[in-house]
Write an enzyme that holds these catalytic residues in place. Sequence first.
Site, PDB file in Angstrom:
ATOM      1  N   LYS A 170     -66.796  68.436 -27.749  1.00 53.16           N
ATOM      2  CA  LYS A 170     -65.338  68.544 -27.731  1.00 53.16           C
ATOM      3  C   LYS A 170     -64.743  68.008 -29.034  1.00 53.16           C
ATOM      4  O   LYS A 170     -63.731  68.523 -29.529  1.00 53.16           O
ATOM      5  CB  LYS A 170     -64.771  67.784 -26.534  1.00 53.16           C
ATOM      6  N   LEU A 224     -52.656  62.690 -27.269  1.00 53.08           N
ATOM      7  CA  LEU A 224     -51.996  61.875 -28.283  1.00 53.08           C
ATOM      8  C   LEU A 224     -52.909  61.565 -29.458  1.00 53.08           C
ATOM      9  O   LEU A 224     -52.455  61.482 -30.598  1.00 53.08           O
ATOM     10  CB  LEU A 224     -51.503  60.570 -27.647  1.00 53.08           C
ATOM     11  N   LYS A 271     -53.334  47.344 -19.462  1.00 54.61           N
ATOM     12  CA  LYS A 271     -52.559  47.317 -20.706  1.00 54.61           C
ATOM     13  C   LYS A 271     -51.899  45.946 -20.923  1.00 54.61           C
ATOM     14  O   LYS A 271     -51.747  45.489 -22.061  1.00 54.61           O
ATOM     15  CB  LYS A 271     -51.500  48.416 -20.683  1.00 54.61           C
ATOM     16  N   TYR A 306     -53.948  50.308 -13.965  1.00 55.23           N
ATOM     17  CA  TYR A 306     -53.643  50.839 -15.292  1.00 55.23           C
ATOM     18  C   TYR A 306     -52.623  49.940 -15.998  1.00 55.23           C
ATOM     19  O   TYR A 306     -52.815  49.560 -17.151  1.00 55.23           O
ATOM     20  CB  TYR A 306     -53.107  52.265 -15.198  1.00 55.23           C
ATOM     21  N   ASN A 314     -56.902  54.624 -29.530  1.00 59.07           N
ATOM     22  CA  ASN A 314     -56.091  55.413 -28.611  1.00 59.07           C
ATOM     23  C   ASN A 314     -56.804  55.702 -27.296  1.00 59.07           C
ATOM     24  O   ASN A 314     -56.158  55.944 -26.277  1.00 59.07           O
ATOM     25  CB  ASN A 314     -55.709  56.728 -29.312  1.00 59.07           C
ATOM     26  N   ASP A 365     -68.594  56.068 -26.584  1.00 55.75           N
ATOM     27  CA  ASP A 365     -68.329  56.010 -25.150  1.00 55.75           C
ATOM     28  C   ASP A 365     -67.772  54.627 -24.841  1.00 55.75           C
ATOM     29  O   ASP A 365     -68.490  53.631 -24.842  1.00 55.75           O
ATOM     30  CB  ASP A 365     -69.616  56.265 -24.362  1.00 55.75           C
TER      31      ASP A 365
END
Length: 345
Positions: free
Chosen positions: A76, A51, A218, A214, A126, A99
């Site tokens: 990357k 994303l 959030k 998880y 993100n 990081d």
Amino acid sequence: MVGSKYLKPPTSKSHFDVFLYNQFRAKPQWPAPNVSLSDKTAIVTGGNTGLGYEAAVQLLGLGLSRLILAVRSPAKGEAAASQLRQLHSKAILEVWKLDMSSYNSVLAFARRVETEPSRIDIVLLNAGLTNFNFTKVESTGHEETIQVNYLSTMLLAVLLLPILKAKRSPGGEPARLTISSAALTLHAAFPNCDANPLLPSFDDPKTYKPQEHYRTSKLLAHMFLWNLVDYVSADDVIVNLADPAFVKGTGLVVRNATGIVVVFVKLFGALFGRTVKLGASCYIDAIVNKGKESHGCFLMSWNVHPFAAFLYTPEGQVVTRRLWDETMAELDFAGIRSILDSLRA
């Protein structure tokens, strides 16, 4: 201007109902044809894949002049930047190391943002993760999902707020800070909500449940934003949370998974998942389409939505304040209390 905390709590729909709405009924809201991000600078964390990468593509497609990809792996990041340069040769693309599991890395990144770019207009936080196995960050002592998705993300957000205020558009247009969120927060079980202190209760491997950690990581961001917006004017920086819904092909869920889990996730995604392009458009909508009315809001499927119902209850208010106080204490080494007070002054 009405933030999510001033809305009525969401009705008690099941997560299945929310999932069906997000995946099949919600209507995308694309930027108008005349929208231009020319002369603007943006930062996208985790921008080398999934994303984040697609959000970078869409921002550059709107004429963004300068993009900083903040990534854990510079190699990357450079590979992603090379691909983006082929698509948008006129834009300036840079790769900066970040990081999110390291407080020191977050601090160093924020100092670089303060020093180098003369202008910052947009930040998309993100970067995030989910782990199938309990993983402790040795430098902080915290479980990695909570560390990355909540603690380090909120630290970086606060550190960047005064920089965004100072380096936004010369015309006085507010800067944008959008944080990745998830509809899963609306039905997080939050089994340790009564723990006091709260933050250490996430660090016990005996109670670790991957999906619940998880969801709750959030949810904690919702709780933090509840108080954060009291310190930040929408005239300076518009801060919101954006949910891309369930997106196939991002690698988030299968990154640390093996065997049958990978097969199931890929099959489920093929049947029900949004495309990466559609998911990332929720971020772009939060950044480009939505204005001051979205300050302090949770945006789900291109629309302003209330926070999880728990936050509006008396118990939820107590836990929200406890989380705020503990987070302030946890991040005190970075001087975030004084940063927030300076924004309010």
